[in-house]
Scaffold this active site. Structure first.
Site, mmCIF file in Angstrom:
data_model
loop_
_atom_site.group_PDB
_atom_site.id
_atom_site.type_symbol
_atom_site.label_atom_id
_atom_site.label_comp_id
_atom_site.label_asym_id
_atom_site.label_seq_id
_atom_site.Cartn_x
_atom_site.Cartn_y
_atom_site.Cartn_z
ATOM 1 N N ARG A 158 5.022 -5.832 1.365
ATOM 2 C CA ARG A 158 5.035 -4.378 1.540
ATOM 3 C C ARG A 158 6.121 -3.875 2.485
ATOM 4 N NH1 ARG A 158 3.213 -5.428 -2.504
ATOM 5 N NH2 ARG A 158 1.236 -4.810 -3.409
ATOM 6 N N ASP B 23 -0.500 3.307 -13.267
ATOM 7 C CA ASP B 23 -0.574 4.233 -12.125
ATOM 8 C C ASP B 23 0.793 4.800 -11.765
ATOM 9 O OD1 ASP B 23 -3.269 3.808 -11.815
ATOM 10 O OD2 ASP B 23 -3.073 2.431 -10.119
ATOM 11 N N ASP C 83 -2.529 -1.646 1.820
ATOM 12 C CA ASP C 83 -1.136 -1.461 1.429
ATOM 13 C C ASP C 83 -0.575 -0.105 1.852
ATOM 14 O OD1 ASP C 83 -0.882 -3.987 0.422
ATOM 15 O OD2 ASP C 83 -1.343 -3.424 -1.649
ATOM 16 N N SER D 219 -7.581 -6.238 -10.554
ATOM 17 C CA SER D 219 -6.397 -5.649 -9.946
ATOM 18 C C SER D 219 -5.589 -6.804 -9.357
ATOM 19 C CB SER D 219 -6.810 -4.658 -8.860
ATOM 20 O OG SER D 219 -5.688 -4.358 -8.054
HETATM 21 N N1 ARG Z 1 -6.366 -7.912 0.183
HETATM 22 C C1 ARG Z 1 -5.009 -8.334 0.064
HETATM 23 C C2 ARG Z 1 -4.154 -7.646 1.076
HETATM 24 O O1 ARG Z 1 -4.531 -6.612 1.559
HETATM 25 C C3 ARG Z 1 -4.494 -8.228 -1.325
HETATM 26 C C4 ARG Z 1 -4.357 -6.863 -1.893
HETATM 27 C C5 ARG Z 1 -4.045 -6.981 -3.321
HETATM 28 N N2 ARG Z 1 -3.546 -5.789 -3.895
HETATM 29 C C6 ARG Z 1 -3.774 -5.482 -5.172
HETATM 30 N N3 ARG Z 1 -3.216 -4.397 -5.615
HETATM 31 N N4 ARG Z 1 -4.495 -6.221 -5.944
HETATM 32 O O2 ARG Z 1 -3.110 -8.118 1.403
#
Ligand code: ARG
Length: 418
Positions: free
Chosen positions: A102, A22, A131, A182
């Site tokens: 993040r 990506d 995110d 993912s």
């Molecule tokens: N649901 C979790 C969060 O919002 C993990 C997100 C995971 N991200 C990913 N790109 N797999 O913190």
């Protein structure tokens, strides 16, 4: 015009670059479609992967500059430790590895944007997740004048289309067949979603896990760890002083070998979606259990009662992108003032998927054997309990008497018409 930019030069954008397909395609797209010079910024937060190779890949994908920042210490000291002070677990289960990373990545991006006189920062998050919120709210909190580009929200390419796009432009594409999941990883844990995991009824297949063995295949013998804390910060393992980043690494490996730290939950995303998430966080699981236990030994009952609801606020703010909020900073200061007492050693047993605290001691212990014991060393004044109970129960006694009187009057009323 942006400071430091000549009339004819394209504007600059600092892209949070992971090295995946990506963000590699994004480097090219931002250059071609948006006429921007892309500076790729990769944060080393303890995730696996060859950082040098990621940097090379960014340049091959068309970035004018590529930087890898080793931010492991900052991540541990400024994000993980405050989260540990708050025993932070979102919805009681998720130790927040992705969420805590993040705001730090956003900070590194804003710093790089200032260094490079870049007008924009960009990320590769989709419009469905948490995110995007975390990145953008953090950027706004750190530099409200910074402009943000979120290409994945306007440009919906399928994975096959991305591969096609990449091939046409000589962007390196993954040669090995990609994981069906993912995944996001850093020091504090591994997050895994998508694929068969999207069926909440389906037990996660073993290949969804990478850091931990299943409890069934964990060793039949437990292992014991002694974790030393100073001022709420873990500083030693089995009596040897060790830096926080190294300590977390060792606990991830040892915990993982014993199947500790697997989490399988339905979670509420900020954007209103319920999602099924798999986490592996051996070190976080062990450290939160140990830290929370040491607090029970060293903090007063009322301090604990005051602190617990704030812990939930910290978990929610971390999850919901409000890490840099004034409330979070204030709670961190509150926690810091109590954590000074949270010094001591906690003994933890790892066995077949569980981390159990089995012993604790502290120079600041509030545990008094003379008060607690039932044997001949008992130093508690039993007679003092009589007056205490009288006064403690007084409001209830008065209430009960008043109820009885009111009840009596009502009984009289039932006597029929006057
Ligand atoms: N649901 C979790 C969060 O919002 C993990 C997100 C995971 N991200 C990913 N790109 N797999 O913190």
């Amino acid at each position: 015009m942006t400071k430091g930019k000549k009339e004819s030069e394209p504007d600059k954008v600092v892209l949070a670059y992971s090295g995946g397909l990506d963000t590699s395609v994004l480097v090219n797209w931002l250059t071609e479609e948006k006429n921007l010079s892309v500076i790729a910024l990769t944060a080393d937060l303890g995730q696996p992967g060859d950082m040098g190779a990621i940097r090379e890949k960014a340049l091959k994908s068309g970035a004018v500059a590529a930087e890898v920042v080793d931010a492991r210490d900052t991540f541990a000291e400024e994000f993980i430790i405050p989260a540990l002070w708050a025993n932070a677990l979102y919805q009681g289960n998720y130790p927040l590895a992705t969420a805590l990373a993040r705001p730090l990545i956003a900070k590194l991006q804003v710093d790089a944007a200032h260094r490079h006189c870049a007008r924009y920062v960009a990320h590769g998050c989709t419009g469905k997740g948490n995110d995007q919120v975390r990145f953008e709210v953090a950027v706004a909190a750190l530099d409200p004048s910074m402009e943000i580009i979120a290409p994945m929200r306007e440009w919906l390419m399928t994975r096959d289309e991305e591969i096609e796009y990449a091939r046409e432009r000589n962007i390196p594409v993954p040669v090995t067949s990609e994981s069906p999941y993912s995944v996001d990883e850093n020091l504090w844990g591994r997050s895994c979603e998508c694929g068969v995991l999207e069926d909440p009824w389906q037990e996660p297949p073993e290949d969804a896990y990478e850091w931990t063995v299943s409890p069934e295949s964990a060793p039949d013998k437990p292992v014991y760890l002694e974790i030393g804390f100073e001022g709420g910060v873990p500083v030693s393992l089995d009596g040897n002083r060790v830096g926080i980043v190294e300590l977390i690494g060792v606990l991830n490996r040892t915990g993982g070998d014993h199947g500790v730290g697997r989490v399988d939950i339905i979670e509420d995303r900020l954007v209103g979606i319920k999602s099924r998430e798999i986490y592996e966080a051996p070190a976080a699981t062990i450290l939160v259990a140990a830290h929370r236990d040491l607090e029970q030994l060293t903090l007063t009952r009322d301090a604990l009662a005051g602190k617990r609801p704030l812990e939930q606020s910290v978990s929610e703010m971390a999850y919901e992108g409000l890490w840099f909020s004034p409330l979070n900073r204030a709670i961190e200061a509150f926690n810091e003032s109590l954590e000074g007492r949270v010094t001591g050693t906690v003994r933890v047993r790892l066995y077949k998927g569980k981390a159990t605290v089995v012993g604790r001691r502290s120079p600041n212990s509030l545990y008094d054997l003379g008060l607690a014991t039932y044997d001949e060393r008992d130093a508690f004044d039993h007679t003092a309990a009589t007056g205490f109970i009288k006064l403690w129960g007084l409001p209830l006694k008065i209430w009960a008497e008043s109820e009885r009187e009111a009840g009596g009057e009502k009984d009289e009323d039932v006597g029929g018409p006057v």
